[in-house]
Enzyme design. Structure first.
Site, short mmCIF file in Angstrom:
data_model
loop_
_atom_site.label_atom_id
_atom_site.label_comp_id
_atom_site.label_asym_id
_atom_site.label_seq_id
_atom_site.Cartn_x
_atom_site.Cartn_y
_atom_site.Cartn_z
N HIS A 205 -0.58 7.62 8.52
CA HIS A 205 0.13 6.45 9.05
C HIS A 205 1.60 6.48 8.66
CE1 HIS A 205 0.59 2.04 9.92
NE2 HIS A 205 1.51 2.18 8.98
N GLU A 206 1.88 6.71 7.38
CA GLU A 206 3.27 6.68 6.93
C GLU A 206 4.07 7.83 7.53
OE1 GLU A 206 4.19 4.04 5.55
OE2 GLU A 206 2.17 3.31 5.15
N GLY B 61 0.82 -1.20 0.00
CA GLY B 61 0.00 0.00 0.00
C GLY B 61 0.85 1.26 0.00
N ALA B 62 1.86 1.25 0.90
CA ALA B 62 2.78 2.37 1.01
C ALA B 62 3.98 1.90 1.82
CB ALA B 62 2.11 3.56 1.69
N GLU C 29 7.23 3.54 4.40
CA GLU C 29 7.62 4.70 5.20
C GLU C 29 9.09 5.08 5.05
OE1 GLU C 29 8.05 1.06 8.00
OE2 GLU C 29 6.68 1.71 6.42
N HIS D 64 5.51 7.17 10.98
CA HIS D 64 6.75 6.39 11.00
C HIS D 64 8.00 7.27 11.00
CE1 HIS D 64 5.48 2.23 10.67
NE2 HIS D 64 4.62 2.53 9.71
#
Length: 304
Positions: free
Chosen positions: A296-297, A262-263, A265, A300
């Site tokens: 969310h990322e 998805g992604a 960090e 991190h």
């Protein structure tokens, strides 16, 4: 060649007791063809005194291992066993390891992924090094607690832009140099190179950027204000919540093609699957999900 070996907990603990890794100087050349790229790595490290075992290994998964030198003395590339290059009878003190290799591009998202856009024929490359795929891009003592600083230079086609964990400078003739990173783990090193379409701004004195392939430019531009508003709001909120300021020199978000997650960090260069650049009308829930992933990322950058 033997099967690839998986690093065990005991091996990681033993190597951490033996080594203090200081710095990587990495040179990548992305102009050597469609299947492989060149990777040259200099690792500066110290072997700690009073250790029973002075043998260890560095990880690398090359298409071709051209040469290896340790403190100026050549080592035999044929000793590479799977993904492990043995380093034997190391003496206490400082050492320099040079490795010159050709590496395979990936078409499935591990290591250095290469993609040619069917919409316009433009090509893009980017890294995904989590969990243990740094070895597909450059040689490394590949475990998260052996952090180091990274100096990165990339040679790319002249029409490309190169993004990395820190601010990049174009030196001319397609050569780019990234700012030296703070101490980071090997799997968090990031590169994204190609003829990106970019939207750039500044916030709190730091450069922020959004990047996507050129064929998606109108769609990124349509959502750029929303994406940057979410990014700035999260950035300011985390500064309220945490006592430490953001520790890197820039914040880029690259929406990359064929991403296998998805992604990710990566410090200073977060990568997202480019399905988050919406091509048509979407629901509020989809926009909220995208904002959640951005938040969310970014979290991190402070922990985890």
């Amino acid at each position: 060649m033997a099967c690839m070996s998986v690093l065990t907990r005991d091996e990681a603990q033993n190597r951490a007791q033996l080594l203090d890794v200081h710095r990587y100087a990495i040179e990548l050349d992305l102009t050597t063809g469609d299947d492989t790229f060149d990777s040259r790595t200099l690792i500066r490290f110290t072997v700690l005194a009073d250790q029973d075992d002075t043998d260890t290994f560095v990880e690398v998964k090359p298409a071709e291992l051209r040469s290896v030198t340790l403190d100026g003395h050549p080592l035999d590339p044929e000793t590479l066993d799977g993904n492990r290059l043995p380093l034997k009878n190391l003496t206490p003190g400082e050492h320099e390891l040079h490795i010159d290799a050709a590496m395979h591009y990936s078409r499935t998202g591990e290591g250095m992924h290469r993609f040619t856009d069917p919409a316009d024929g433009e090509t893009y490359t980017y890294t995904q090094l989590f969990l243990d795929d740094v070895q597909r891009v450059f040689a490394a003592f590949d475990q998260p607690d052996l952090k180091a600083v990274f100096d990165l230079t990339v040679t790319a086609p002249r029409t490309w832009t190169v993004l990395a964990n820190g601010i990049t400078e174009h030196l001319g003739d397609g050569r780019w140099k990234a700012a030296t990173t703070p101490l980071i783990s090997t799997y968090l090193v990031a590169v994204a190179a190609g003829p990106w379409h970019s939207v750039r701004t500044e916030h709190r004195g730091l450069p922020f950027g959004l990047h996507c392939r050129r064929s998606l430019a109108p769609h990124l531009d349509a959502d750029a204000d929303e994406l940057l508003d979410v990014t700035r709001a999260c950035f300011d909120r985390y500064h309220e919540k945490f006592t430490q300021p953001y520790p890197f020199d820039s914040y880029d978000q690259a929406f990359v093609p064929e991403f296998n997650a998805g992604a990710m960090e990566n410090p200073g260069l977060v990568t997202f699957r480019d399905e988050f650049v919406f091509r048509s009308a979407v629901t509020d829930t989809q926009r909220q999900t995208r904002a959640m992933v951005i938040a969310h990322e970014m979290a991190h950058m402070w922990f985890g």
